[in-house]
Design an enzyme around this catalytic site. Sequence first.
Site, PDB file in Angstrom:
ATOM      1  N   CYS A  63       2.163  -6.206   0.728  1.00 48.99           N
ATOM      2  CA  CYS A  63       1.642  -6.385  -0.622  1.00 48.99           C
ATOM      3  C   CYS A  63       2.784  -6.373  -1.648  1.00 48.99           C
ATOM      4  CB  CYS A  63       0.568  -5.336  -0.904  1.00 48.99           C
ATOM      5  SG  CYS A  63      -0.478  -5.727  -2.327  1.00 48.99           S
ATOM      6  N   HIS A  87      -3.129  -6.547   3.964  1.00 53.37           N
ATOM      7  CA  HIS A  87      -3.038  -5.159   4.421  1.00 53.37           C
ATOM      8  C   HIS A  87      -3.393  -5.058   5.904  1.00 53.37           C
ATOM      9  CE1 HIS A  87      -2.471  -2.967   0.570  1.00 53.37           C
ATOM     10  NE2 HIS A  87      -3.014  -4.071   0.074  1.00 53.37           N
ATOM     11  N   GLU A 126      -3.181  -2.548   7.731  1.00 57.94           N
ATOM     12  CA  GLU A 126      -3.791  -1.233   8.003  1.00 57.94           C
ATOM     13  C   GLU A 126      -5.246  -1.180   7.589  1.00 57.94           C
ATOM     14  OE1 GLU A 126      -3.297  -0.985   3.690  1.00 57.94           O
ATOM     15  OE2 GLU A 126      -2.147  -1.906   5.300  1.00 57.94           O
TER      16      GLU A 126
END
Length: 434
Positions: free
Chosen positions: A286, A380, A382
């Site tokens: 990001c 992202h 995760e």
Amino acid sequence: MFTRSIIRLPTILSRGFATHTGPLSALPAVLHLKTGQSFHGRSFGAPRSIFGETVFSTSITSYTESMTDPSYRGQILVFTTPLIGNYGIPSNKAPIDSQDVGVVLESQGIQCSAIVVADVAEKFSHHSAVESLASWCRRSNIPAITGVDTRAVTRLLRDQGTTLGRLAIGADASAPAPASEQYWDPSIENLVDQVSTKCSYQLNPNGDIKIAVLDFGVKANILRSLVRRNAAVTVLPWNYDFNSIRDKFDGLFLTNGPGNPGQCMEAVSILRKTLREWNKPIFGICMGHQIIGMAAGLEAYRMTFGNRGHNQPVLALASAGSIKAGRVYVTSQNHQYALTLSDPFPQGWEPFFINCNDSSVEGIKSTAESGKRVWGVQFHPESAGGPLDTIEMFTDFVDECRLYKAENVETPVGTTMDAASFMMEQPARVQVTA
């Protein structure tokens, strides 16, 4: 089995199938947009008015994770999903060990400035819930409005772009809409400096590889994803002089964060030196991805309405580790800025991912010829919340760190390609468009 179910039934009935949130506020509320539109509803959060940048998220679940994501700092978050709050709010405490980082959600508390929903749930039900969404907002001093046609708000934001707004509560709701010059623009402030750690700290100190994390507004699940892969993590402020301590680490990670990457030129300058002189693995997500791109010589620009949600498809243009070229991955995203897709790309770099919807750059990587091991992705991996299509990129990163550590060979700068040609010397620029 049937007998056990009958025995459990009195317990379930005594507890109830759902918990009432309690009486909601009767205070009026109104969302004003700088472009002139106003949306009326009623307050269910803190009784105070705020300014912010109005954005929307298409996420169907994980409102708790979205609200505690530091990347939403300074923003009025509009949820497109009609019903919000139906599974309540969990306790936000967790152990600090080799599996967790002290919180259940993505930070210590709510990060967005306010929330806008079509219908707040008046009952909630979940085994881990300890309070309602309304109670959490009031306790956290976060204003919130329900009864708004969020579909209409989203269409406006989609067509005219992310818009500055004001959420007026109580007596302020009956006042005229603010004048254009009264709206506050969070992009003019260094939001990263507000959410980044002020002091360095360690997690899982006994891990077998040492990873430095530059914190631009890190989500907790990024740290979890590293420590659960047995990395010893040292979290540093966003503008820490990493080059002064870089030889202590096996890899560098740059996190997500809020706002305009142009406010972080100090970090860009530090990283440019790191990329010239350091050959160990580097991974950015990001905001971290944008910092890597700007250090490489790419420009960053402000998107019309950004990408926020859990269903953004990205196409892999190159293979690396678990990522296979030509495959589409569904990703979780939250960003307003992106890197430009320049032609030619800076020497030593190549596009890694591209967005299937708007063709924006979703990832870059160093080329094999550069001799570097650097990756950046706009999405992202995760999740938290969202799909786990790319979660193994964390495994790829820590495996590369272990491999480099095992090889224990520092390739002198310039043996694979001249450092000056790898790094474009002109400063990165941020192009802001209306």
